[in-house]
Design a protein around this motif. Structure first.
Motif, PDB file in Angstrom:
ATOM      1  N   LYS A 459       0.833  -1.200   0.000  1.00  0.00           N
ATOM      2  CA  LYS A 459       0.000   0.000   0.000  1.00  0.00           C
ATOM      3  C   LYS A 459       0.868   1.250   0.000  1.00  0.00           C
ATOM      4  CE  LYS A 459      -4.027  -2.079   2.271  1.00  0.00           C
ATOM      5  NZ  LYS A 459      -4.907  -2.060   3.472  1.00  0.00           N
ATOM      6  N   ARG A 460       1.978   1.197   0.721  1.00  0.00           N
ATOM      7  CA  ARG A 460       2.911   2.327   0.703  1.00  0.00           C
ATOM      8  C   ARG A 460       3.533   2.489  -0.683  1.00  0.00           C
ATOM      9  NH1 ARG A 460       4.804   3.937   6.137  1.00  0.00           N
ATOM     10  NH2 ARG A 460       3.795   2.603   7.699  1.00  0.00           N
ATOM     11  N   GLU A 467       1.939   9.355  -6.038  1.00  0.00           N
ATOM     12  CA  GLU A 467       2.366  10.708  -5.702  1.00  0.00           C
ATOM     13  C   GLU A 467       3.709  11.083  -6.317  1.00  0.00           C
ATOM     14  OE1 GLU A 467       3.589  13.314  -1.736  1.00  0.00           O
ATOM     15  OE2 GLU A 467       2.424  11.477  -1.502  1.00  0.00           O
ATOM     16  N   LEU A 468       4.700  10.189  -6.243  1.00  0.00           N
ATOM     17  CA  LEU A 468       6.051  10.493  -6.703  1.00  0.00           C
ATOM     18  C   LEU A 468       6.343   9.975  -8.103  1.00  0.00           C
ATOM     19  CD1 LEU A 468       7.970   9.682  -3.394  1.00  0.00           C
ATOM     20  CD2 LEU A 468       7.616  11.934  -4.386  1.00  0.00           C
ATOM     21  N   GLY A 475       4.585  11.308 -11.244  1.00  0.00           N
ATOM     22  CA  GLY A 475       3.732  11.358 -10.070  1.00  0.00           C
ATOM     23  C   GLY A 475       2.824  12.575 -10.054  1.00  0.00           C
ATOM     24  N   SER A 476       1.785  12.502  -9.221  1.00  0.00           N
ATOM     25  CA  SER A 476       0.795  13.574  -9.151  1.00  0.00           C
ATOM     26  C   SER A 476       1.285  14.784  -8.379  1.00  0.00           C
ATOM     27  CB  SER A 476      -0.487  13.038  -8.495  1.00  0.00           C
ATOM     28  OG  SER A 476      -0.216  12.622  -7.152  1.00  0.00           O
ATOM     29  N   ASP A 477       2.352  14.639  -7.589  1.00  0.00           N
ATOM     30  CA  ASP A 477       2.821  15.750  -6.763  1.00  0.00           C
ATOM     31  C   ASP A 477       4.328  15.921  -6.875  1.00  0.00           C
ATOM     32  OD1 ASP A 477       2.792  17.875  -5.063  1.00  0.00           O
ATOM     33  OD2 ASP A 477       2.452  16.729  -3.231  1.00  0.00           O
ATOM     34  N   VAL A 478       4.800  15.994  -8.120  1.00  0.00           N
ATOM     35  CA  VAL A 478       6.211  16.302  -8.354  1.00  0.00           C
ATOM     36  C   VAL A 478       6.300  17.721  -8.902  1.00  0.00           C
ATOM     37  CG1 VAL A 478       6.791  13.896  -8.787  1.00  0.00           C
ATOM     38  CG2 VAL A 478       6.209  15.376 -10.718  1.00  0.00           C
TER      39      VAL A 478
END
Length: 498
Positions: A459-460, A467-468, A475-478
């Motif tokens: 899950k991690r 995200e990365l 990733g969605s938040d880079v």
């Protein structure tokens, strides 16, 4: 209590009382944030200090520093030089960090718009100095030192820079290649081409001491990034040929001496109690006796030119713990209790928010992966703020650690997209789980016995991929500051359909 009826006298008394309180606060160290010295070595193995188990390398100064502070046994950097330094300077996983033209390079080049650790501390009123190897710049042949000025230390928060813009070499001997590194002072080249590295550690030590003495009257941040023990090796006459650990050991023993000179200077200047000194390495040892450690490949690095990551598996560039788990010692006499150690997780990314807190300033207004570890390092709590560590090889996610458990993902041999350091990544045929408390050498796969742990760690992994990102998607938040999509410096070629 005596009453005061004269307003002028009352005001004078109030001012005198205020000044006295301020002076008392300064004497207690309450009004002045600490000086911070970060000492980083290059390619030093996990075991290559006496206090980490070395039997051949003598490091009495660093052993004493550990006895007077904290020693961490699960401290993580990144597996390669430039990537590791980017994580340190930005407080983020390198895959999150913006780079010029959105190209993810094999040695990360933080975009000039990225906010660095030095910029955070400079904005807090610190004098900022960087001595040693930078290796976060964008190559530009027509620029001083061959690196674009906007990606050099002076443009990234450091008031002063003395050292090499890139690495010192990639061969055992300087003469094995035409490459020669310059040495720079700020944006001026002061040594056009280094022909041997024997004096570099002593030179850096002299520069560091001079700079500390100049900045003693205000809070300062010194980043001392040694070129040693990266090949080509160098040690001064006083140390060369003296260590039972060979030429490599000579370089570490000289670094130990250097740390002693710096600590001695802090005591002479009476600023020792309010100075935090941190010692760590950028990645594991470069152990590559033959090219890619292949049995029939050409010889590369003699064994006495590289270090030891025992009891860990792997080395620099590998995806095992020996590639990125490194020594960490921190000493701060007035704040860090002496003689304690911990196996809690911490990383170089955590230094930016920790130092920002100590400097009483805020972190950049972007997503960071680092956690403020002030309370942990000063032992106000026994628990680290970091609860996991993601293993990235370039943009390839290879595993995750949480607590004592490490999950390793399946992968092919020499994965595409990793360029030259892919040669050190061997195949893993199936998902593997290791208990690092019992098995730090990652030898026994216990995934079949612990499916619930595997599921939890997966899950991690899934959150990290979202995200990365990973090799195959962004990733969605880079952070991407330039136009266009993210690309890889070493592109992944599409395989032909059969």
């Amino acid at each position: 209590m005596t009453r005061c009826f004269d307003p002028t006298i009352c005001l004078r008394m109030l001012l005198l009382l205020l000044i006295a309180n301020l002076c008392m606060g300064d004497a207690r160290g309450e009004e002045s944030p600490p000086n911070i010295i970060l000492i980083l070595t290059d390619d030093q193995g996990y075991q290559d200090l006496g206090c980490y188990g070395s039997k051949t390398i003598r490091t009495p100064i660093l052993d004493q520093m550990a006895a007077e502070g904290v020693r961490l046994t699960s401290f993580y950097a990144q597996p390669v030089c430039g990537v590791s330094r980017a994580a340190l300077m930005t407080g983020s996983y390198p895959i999150r960090v913006a780079e010029p033209e959105n190209i993810k390079r094999l040695h990360t080049v933080p975009h000039p718009e990225e906010i660095t650790l030095a910029e955070v501390l400079k904005d807090a009123g610190y004098a900022t100095g960087m001595i040693g190897k930078w290796h976060l710049g964008l190559d530009r042949k027509d620029a001083p030192g061959g690196v674009l000025p906007s990606t050099m230390p002076n443009a990234q928060g450091f008031d002063y820079f003395y050292g090499t813009p890139r690495f010192n070499g990639y061969t055992v001997n300087v003469d094995d290649t035409a490459m020669r590194s310059p040495v720079m002072r700020n944006q001026e080249v002061v040594v056009e081409a280094v022909e041997d590295w024997n004096d570099i550690t002593a030179n850096y030590t002299d520069e560091a001491i001079r700079w500390i003495k100049e900045k003693r009257e205000r809070p300062f941040f010194l980043y001392l990034a040694h070129n040693m023990p990266h090949i080509p090796l160098g040690a001064s006459e006083r140390f060369r040929g003296k260590s039972a650990g060979g030429f490599y050991g000579d370089t570490i023993e000289e670094i130990d001496w250097s740390c002693g000179e710096i600590l001695k200077t802090l005591k002479e200047l009476d600023i020792d109690d309010n100075t935090l000194v941190v010692f760590t390495s950028d990645n594991g040892p470069w152990v590559e006796t033959t090219r890619g450690m292949k049995p029939k490949a050409a010889a590369l690095i003699p064994r006495d030119h590289s270090g030891n990551a025992d009891p860990l598996r792997g080395w620099k560039m590998s995806a095992w713990d020996g590639g990125c788990r490194v020594p960490f010692i921190a000493r701060w006499p007035s704040k860090i209790p002496a003689g304690w150690e911990s196996d809690e997780l911490l990383s170089t990314m955590d230094l930016l928010p920790t130092f920002a807190n100590l400097a009483r300033t805020s972190v950049p207004d972007v997503t960071l992966d680092g956690k403020d570890a002030t309370a942990f390092l000063t032992r106000q709590t026994d628990e680290s703020p970091r609860d996991d560590y993601l293993y990235y090889s370039g943009c390839m996610l290879t595993g995750v650690r949480a607590g004592k458990w490490k999950l390793v993902l399946p992968r092919e041999n020499a994965p595409a997209g990793l360029g030259w350091w892919g040669r050190m990544i061997e195949a893993v045929p199936e998902t593997m789980l290791f208990d690092l408390d019992e098995d730090p050498g990652e030898t026994t796969n216990v995934a079949p016995q612990h499916p619930e742990i595997v599921a939890s760690l997966m899950k991690r992994i899934e959150r990290a991929r979202e995200e990365l990102g990973d090799r195959f998607h962004t990733g969605s938040d880079v952070r991407l500051f330039d136009e266009g999509p993210r690309t890889l410096q070493a592109p992944i070629k599409k395989r032909k359909a059969r």
